[in-house]
Design a protein around this motif. Structure first.
Motif, PDB file in Angstrom:
ATOM      1  N   SER A 105      40.194  44.709  45.997  1.00 50.85           N
ATOM      2  CA  SER A 105      41.160  44.795  44.896  1.00 50.85           C
ATOM      3  C   SER A 105      42.168  43.554  44.881  1.00 50.85           C
ATOM      4  O   SER A 105      42.582  43.043  44.004  1.00 50.85           O
ATOM      5  CB  SER A 105      42.269  46.081  45.346  1.00 50.85           C
ATOM      6  N   MET A 108      40.008  41.245  43.143  1.00 50.97           N
ATOM      7  CA  MET A 108      39.960  41.403  41.820  1.00 50.97           C
ATOM      8  C   MET A 108      41.277  40.649  41.098  1.00 50.97           C
ATOM      9  O   MET A 108      41.213  40.308  39.902  1.00 50.97           O
ATOM     10  CB  MET A 108      40.040  43.062  41.540  1.00 50.97           C
ATOM     11  N   GLN A 114      35.695  41.011  40.496  1.00 51.50           N
ATOM     12  CA  GLN A 114      35.505  41.973  39.363  1.00 51.50           C
ATOM     13  C   GLN A 114      34.140  42.501  38.899  1.00 51.50           C
ATOM     14  O   GLN A 114      34.193  43.601  38.500  1.00 51.50           O
ATOM     15  CB  GLN A 114      36.118  41.015  38.197  1.00 51.50           C
ATOM     16  N   ILE A 117      33.290  45.507  41.116  1.00 52.69           N
ATOM     17  CA  ILE A 117      34.220  46.711  40.454  1.00 52.69           C
ATOM     18  C   ILE A 117      33.771  47.354  39.193  1.00 52.69           C
ATOM     19  O   ILE A 117      33.712  48.203  38.950  1.00 52.69           O
ATOM     20  CB  ILE A 117      35.723  46.185  40.479  1.00 52.69           C
ATOM     21  N   ARG A 118      33.600  46.331  38.274  1.00 54.99           N
ATOM     22  CA  ARG A 118      33.031  46.641  36.892  1.00 54.99           C
ATOM     23  C   ARG A 118      31.840  47.694  36.941  1.00 54.99           C
ATOM     24  O   ARG A 118      31.732  48.592  36.100  1.00 54.99           O
ATOM     25  CB  ARG A 118      33.021  45.539  35.707  1.00 54.99           C
TER      26      ARG A 118
END
Ligand SMILES: [Zn+2]
Ligand SMILES: [Zn+2]
Length: 139
Positions: A105, A108, A114, A117-118
């Protein structure tokens, strides 16, 4: 319009609208989940091995539900069978351990993490929303 795709469970071609499995497999999976849920209600300390043995559901499904936080069970040796996708440490639920989740995080915010996570999050959220809707209909 949905895309035509093969069901990852049974290989049947179906029109993907917003679900990953064909309608048959979604029904089957919900029935299996209900069985597991009922069994766990009567046997809250049941191990993953026991659930697989008694309900006949595949271990990989139980593991997936554990990742999704739908069931809270562990193997008879006390391990969850789940590992952090980043560092491989043993975790109870989700995809990452708390350390990696924190790191990710933080990344991110800096955009570097990113992509990971995506890949994980939209799928999970979609499935969760779908099951919630299905369950509400059943009730
Ligand atoms: Zn299928
Ligand atoms: Zn980790």
């Amino acid at each position: 319009m949905g895309d035509l795709r093969n069901c990852p469970e049974c290989g049947k071609v179906f029109v993907k609208i917003n679900k990953n499995l064909c309608p048959d497999c979604i029904d089957k999976e919900e029935v299996a989940f209900e069985n597991v849920r009922k069994y766990l209600k009567d046997n809250p300390n049941a191990s993953v091995e026991e659930i697989v043995e008694i309900t006949g559901v595949e271990e990989k499904k139980v593991l997936r539900w554990m990742r999704e936080g739908r069931v809270d069970v562990s193997f008879s040796d006390g391990s969850s069978g789940l590992t952090c996708k980043s560092c491989g440490t043993s975790i109870r639920t989700g995809n990452f351990c708390s350390n990696c989740a924190k790191t990710l995080s933080a990344q991110m915010k800096g955009a570097a993490g990113q992509k990971i996570i995506r890949q994980e999050e939209p799928e999970k959220e979609k499935r969760r929303g779908m099951y919630t809707a299905d369950r509400m209909r059943d009730d």
